[in-house]
Enzyme design. Structure first.
Site, PDB file in Angstrom:
ATOM      1  N   THR A   1       0.730  -1.044   0.014  1.00 29.03           N
ATOM      2  CA  THR A   1       0.019   0.158   0.004  1.00 29.03           C
ATOM      3  C   THR A   1       0.929   1.330   0.067  1.00 29.03           C
ATOM      4  OG1 THR A   1      -1.581   1.360   1.502  1.00 29.03           O
ATOM      5  CG2 THR A   1      -0.152  -0.513   2.470  1.00 29.03           C
ATOM      6  N   ARG A   2       0.296   2.168  -0.620  1.00 23.88           N
ATOM      7  CA  ARG A   2       1.113   3.449  -0.309  1.00 23.88           C
ATOM      8  C   ARG A   2      -0.008   4.508  -0.154  1.00 23.88           C
ATOM      9  NH1 ARG A   2       0.491   3.436  -6.483  1.00 23.88           N
ATOM     10  NH2 ARG A   2      -0.625   5.329  -7.156  1.00 23.88           N
TER      11      ARG A   2
ATOM     12  N   HIS B   1      -8.366   2.420   4.470  1.00 24.38           N
ATOM     13  CA  HIS B   1      -9.788   2.573   4.875  1.00 24.38           C
ATOM     14  C   HIS B   1     -10.354   1.206   5.109  1.00 24.38           C
ATOM     15  CE1 HIS B   1      -9.312   6.910   4.761  1.00 24.38           C
ATOM     16  NE2 HIS B   1      -8.859   6.941   3.697  1.00 24.38           N
TER      17      HIS B   1
ATOM     18  N   HIS C   1      -9.668  -1.441   2.412  1.00 28.12           N
ATOM     19  CA  HIS C   1      -8.323  -2.173   2.552  1.00 28.12           C
ATOM     20  C   HIS C   1      -8.525  -3.120   3.556  1.00 28.12           C
ATOM     21  CE1 HIS C   1      -7.578   1.851   0.355  1.00 28.12           C
ATOM     22  NE2 HIS C   1      -7.189   1.179  -0.419  1.00 28.12           N
TER      23      HIS C   1
ATOM     24  N   ARG D   1      -7.295  -3.417  -7.975  1.00 33.06           N
ATOM     25  CA  ARG D   1      -7.830  -2.775  -9.169  1.00 33.06           C
ATOM     26  C   ARG D   1      -6.468  -1.570  -9.190  1.00 33.06           C
ATOM     27  NH1 ARG D   1     -13.688  -1.866 -10.278  1.00 33.06           N
ATOM     28  NH2 ARG D   1     -13.095   0.362 -10.289  1.00 33.06           N
TER      29      ARG D   1
ATOM     30  N   ALA E   1      -0.407   0.157  -8.411  1.00 35.61           N
ATOM     31  CA  ALA E   1       0.654   0.791  -8.593  1.00 35.61           C
ATOM     32  C   ALA E   1       0.458   1.839 -10.072  1.00 35.61           C
ATOM     33  CB  ALA E   1       1.926  -0.097  -9.107  1.00 35.61           C
TER      34      ALA E   1
END
Ligand SMILES: [Zn+2]
Length: 383
Positions: free
Chosen positions: A193-194, A198, A201, A287, A290
């Site tokens: 994750t970046r 919430h 996720h 979805r 990156a």
């Protein structure tokens, strides 16, 4: 008392990519001060650090022409092993001698590279193959175009590691592997994750965790775009989320030192391979993994995995849809699991969420855990 870590427990974890961890760390060799020095960019420094730790196994250094060509054209190393993105070091001119010192932005030497090759490369071709676009508005393409014009290749020895941005979250592949083995995990799912986590996720990490032994939350802390949420804020948000909502014996949080390339599908494969080196048997691909802007199709980062036979990557990608709270279902769901129309779903655009947080307002609890929202609000309020 946790069971002692045994070689057997570690042997039950997935093998590193290529079979062994290639950790390129070692003693500082004599004569470094006499060598030519190359100052690395932040992306190259991230790559160097990952070479040192074995996160880029089986790479032993910055790629030579043969590997580079195979990666660009076929997503494979010259040996045929899958590999999705170049790991190269750009220089203006070939350095003198057969070794070169690699330094950080301040000029401090961190590593030595044994020069095997210096070669020219075509930036537009690399952009097209890796990013699927030659558009310099794409942040990864812009960075590629700004690079020096030659690549210097060869094995590295890292003798001085960079100070990790989050020392408390620093774990090399050998450390995460030991942590998994200590907990008796064999099947571990990695979550890249970046962004702040919430409910959406949280839901997919928990869906994944239901089917395996443990979860590695592995936020990327290398360089990102300036408008991404700062890593320190994200890390604090993960900490409060895990504290409140995850069983601690099922989760390891650690920082992933890679720099974002924004290469979408290819980066999803690259991220999966790196996580395999950290000991993950499964990897969550959402979805537009990156992605950036509109450069990639929503499912491209999932479809690209079809280009490999499952045994070739070994690590298993787990594909997820966009998830939301459904008022009728009374739970988190996706289009796969909920039959109700969008009106029944709690949906907030990214812009709307940022607006609420900036005004000090909590988004609905169905969207964001209040503890997480509080961290984000505090970050917005900082001058
Ligand atoms: Zn529903």
């Amino acid at each position: 008392m946790p069971a002692p870590v045994t070689a057997t427990a570690e042997a039950q974890l997935i093998r590193p990519h290529g079979g062994e961890l290639t950790e390129r760390s070692g003693e500082r060799p004599d004569g470094i001060d006499q060598l030519d020095t190359v100052r690395l960019t932040s992306r190259e420094l991230s790559d160097l650090d990952m070479l040192g730790s074995g996160a880029l196994s089986p790479l032993t250094g910055f790629m030579g022409r043969d590997d580079y060509e195979h990666v660009i054209e076929e997503m494979r190393l010259a040996t045929g092993l899958p590999w999705a993105l170049p790991v190269c070091l750009a220089v203006a001119e070939p350095p003198q001698g057969d070794r070169v010192a690699l330094a950080d932005e301040s000029g401090r030497a961190l590593a030595v590279l044994e020069i095997e090759d210096v070669f020219e490369y075509d930036k537009e071709r690399e952009a097209e193959r890796c990013f699927g676009t030659r558009d310099e508005a794409h942040p990864g393409v812009a960075r590629l175009y700004a690079q020096q014009s030659k690549y210097v290749a060869g094995p590295v020895i890292v003798f001085e590691r960079q100070e990790p941005p989050f020392p408390g979250l620093h774990k090399d592949p050998r450390d995460t592997r030991a942590a998994f083995a200590e907990r008796g995990w064999r099947r571990v799912v990695g979550f890249q994750t970046r962004n702040p986590i919430h409910r959406a996720h949280e839901y997919l990490t928990k869906c994944a965790l239901e089917t395996v032994d443990g979860l590695l939350i592995h936020p990327l802390v290398g360089e990102t775009k300036a408008d991404d949420v700062p890593a320190a804020t994200r890390v604090e948000a993960y900490e409060v989320l895990i504290e409140g909502y995850y069983p601690k014996n099922r989760v390891v949080v650690s920082a992933f030192p890679a720099a974002m390339r924004y290469a979408g599908p290819r980066e999803a494969v690259w991220h999966a391979i790196c996580r395999k080196n950290y000991g993950c048997s499964h990897f969550i691909v959402g979805r537009d993994h990156a992605g950036v802007g509109d450069y990639y199709g929503t499912y491209d980062a999932q479809l690209i995995f079809d280009e490999f036979e499952p045994h070739e990557l070994d690590i298993e990608p787990m594909f997820f849809e966009h998830s939301f709270w459904c008022r009728v279902c009374g739970q988190m769901a996706t289009a796969k699991t909920c039959p109700h129309p969008a009106d029944d779903h709690v949906f907030l655009s990214g812009t709307k969420v940022r607006e609420l947080l900036a005004n000090g307002e909590l988004p609905p609890a169905e969207f964001s855990r209040p503890e997480v929202a509080e961290v984000l609000i505090a970050a917005y309020r900082q001058p």
